[in-house]
Design an enzyme around this catalytic site. Structure first.
Site, PDB file in Angstrom:
ATOM      1  N   GLY A 155       0.855  -1.187   0.000  1.00 40.92           N
ATOM      2  CA  GLY A 155       0.000   0.000   0.000  1.00 40.92           C
ATOM      3  C   GLY A 155       0.888   1.232   0.000  1.00 40.92           C
ATOM      4  N   ILE A 157       2.411   2.955   2.347  1.00 44.27           N
ATOM      5  CA  ILE A 157       3.647   2.925   3.140  1.00 44.27           C
ATOM      6  C   ILE A 157       4.633   1.909   2.549  1.00 44.27           C
ATOM      7  CG2 ILE A 157       4.644   2.521   5.437  1.00 44.27           C
ATOM      8  CD1 ILE A 157       1.913   3.443   6.613  1.00 44.27           C
ATOM      9  N   THR A 175       3.971  -8.559  -2.314  1.00 43.64           N
ATOM     10  CA  THR A 175       2.718  -9.282  -2.427  1.00 43.64           C
ATOM     11  C   THR A 175       1.622  -8.324  -2.003  1.00 43.64           C
ATOM     12  OG1 THR A 175       1.545 -11.297  -1.855  1.00 43.64           O
ATOM     13  CG2 THR A 175       2.820 -10.315  -0.105  1.00 43.64           C
ATOM     14  N   THR A 236       6.952  -2.491  10.857  1.00 44.49           N
ATOM     15  CA  THR A 236       6.516  -1.153  11.268  1.00 44.49           C
ATOM     16  C   THR A 236       4.992  -1.076  11.204  1.00 44.49           C
ATOM     17  OG1 THR A 236       6.774  -0.408   8.986  1.00 44.49           O
ATOM     18  CG2 THR A 236       8.595   0.082  10.481  1.00 44.49           C
ATOM     19  N   ARG A 238       1.917  -3.632  12.634  1.00 40.65           N
ATOM     20  CA  ARG A 238       1.332  -3.882  13.948  1.00 40.65           C
ATOM     21  C   ARG A 238       1.985  -5.130  14.542  1.00 40.65           C
ATOM     22  NH1 ARG A 238      -0.153   0.589  13.946  1.00 40.65           N
ATOM     23  NH2 ARG A 238      -2.254   1.439  14.209  1.00 40.65           N
ATOM     24  N   GLU A 267       2.137  -4.375  23.125  1.00 39.02           N
ATOM     25  CA  GLU A 267       2.652  -3.049  23.491  1.00 39.02           C
ATOM     26  C   GLU A 267       1.967  -2.498  24.724  1.00 39.02           C
ATOM     27  OE1 GLU A 267       2.543  -0.195  20.255  1.00 39.02           O
ATOM     28  OE2 GLU A 267       3.483  -1.663  18.961  1.00 39.02           O
ATOM     29  N   HIS A 285       7.523   2.158  18.763  1.00 40.38           N
ATOM     30  CA  HIS A 285       6.383   2.590  17.921  1.00 40.38           C
ATOM     31  C   HIS A 285       6.501   4.070  17.523  1.00 40.38           C
ATOM     32  CE1 HIS A 285       1.959   1.451  16.871  1.00 40.38           C
ATOM     33  NE2 HIS A 285       2.460   2.279  15.991  1.00 40.38           N
ATOM     34  N   GLY A 287       6.806   5.121  14.217  1.00 43.77           N
ATOM     35  CA  GLY A 287       6.532   5.266  12.780  1.00 43.77           C
ATOM     36  C   GLY A 287       6.086   6.656  12.366  1.00 43.77           C
TER      37      GLY A 287
END
Ligand code: GLV
Length: 320
Positions: A155, A157, A175, A236, A238, A267, A285, A287
């Protein structure tokens, strides 16, 4: 004026836009809100602006009440929200796509560089004031040039990460469920592969798919066993996409060469096994954690909430 509940601290611009039009109750403390405080705070809300640390489920929707119209997550991922439960009640859900793409891709590329060039390990040597000396064979890593980056979930990102990696000389494979636009395939010279093929042939495998029951533990014993022993895993997306204990076992057994993780299965807890491993790069976390990106995320969340309260179409609706 509607009642808007903001469940955590957000940048001032977005908050000010909400306050200019509505009666806003915002959690102002640095620490995340407790569940009990959250359930009390949402009572009577017409709109909730939520952070990814808050679980939006049936219990919370009951506590809010039937007047609730929207939940606007200040995040692109929305696995903290039970979207079908919201849909059943006619509550609209929105997220913040687009604005955190580059920041998150920067972090993915940073992790790729850190783990393949052993930067965390090297920094620890210096900080611990351990003896060291330049040496022909000292702390050698893996060069990226000509290596294959496998992107799971191509996608926005994933594509932005692939662009960076291509500039570092990597070959791009990916993929994804639906076909990728021709111009992106051509720009990146990207090769489509099945998940199995991608796992088996990549030198670096980077996860960019959303988390859902379908992607729970997508990377587990079986997948690690099929990766190259010299390969690295980057996450990066989940945490629960990766079976963290299986990852620890694979790293310890030398089934893969290393891992760079920005997200964790439970987390903020981190599997203690990871802490012992020099070939795991672990960051908390980060990102989307730039000043500019967080401001843009808050602004988009405000735009979405304000649109719904005004009876207009929200730009970033998500559905189950
Ligand atoms: C961050 O993890 C996000 O989903 O925005």
């Amino acid at each position: 004026m509607a009642k808007v509940v903001v469940t955590g601290k957000i940048p001032a611009g977005g908050l000010a836009r909400l306050k200019a039009e509505h009666d806003v109750t915002a959690w102002e403390k640095d620490d995340a809100i407790s569940r009990a405080d959250l359930l009390t705070m949402v009572a009577g809300a017409d709109a909730i602006v939520s952070l990814l640390t808050e679980k939006i489920d049936d219990e919370l929707l009951d506590a809010a009440g039937s007047q609730l119209k929207s939940v606007s997550n200040v995040a692109v991922g929305y696995n903290n929200i039970d979207v079908p439960a919201c849909e059943k009640r006619g509550v609209l859900v929105t997220n913040t796509p687009g604005v955190l793409t580059e920041a998150t891709a920067d972090i993915a590329m940073s992790l790729i560089l850190m783990v393949t060039r052993r930067l965390g390990e090297g920094e620890r040597v210096i900080r611990a004031q351990e003896p060291w000396q330049w040496g022909m064979f000292y702390m050698l890593g893996m060069g990226l040039q000509g290596r294959q980056l496998g992107i799971v979930g191509m996608g926005q990102i994933g594509i932005a990460t692939a662009r960076r990696a291509k500039a570092f000389g990597m070959n791009i494979a990916y993929t994804r469920r639906s076909p990728l636009e021709d111009n992106v395939v051509n720009e990146l010279d990207a090769k489509y592969m099945s998940m199995d093929e991608l796992i088996e042939s990549s030198d670096v495998l980077s996860l960019h798919c959303p988390y859902s029951p379908a992607t729970h533990h997508l990377m587990s014993e079986n997948q690690f066993a099929r990766m190259k022993k010299t390969a690295f895993l980057i996450n990066t997306a989940r945490g629960p996409i990766v079976n963290e204990q299986a990852l620890v076992d694979a790293l310890k057994a030398g089934e893969i060469a290393g891992a760079g993780l920005d997200v964790f299965e439970n987390e903020p807890a981190v599997n203690p096994g990871l802490l012992e491993l020099d070939n795991a790069v672990l960051i908390p976390h980060l990102g989307s954690a730039t000043v500019e990106t967080r401001a843009a995320m808050a602004d988009i969340a405000a735009t979405n909430a304000l649109a719904i309260l005004a009876g207009a179409q929200a730009p970033n609706l998500v559905t189950s």
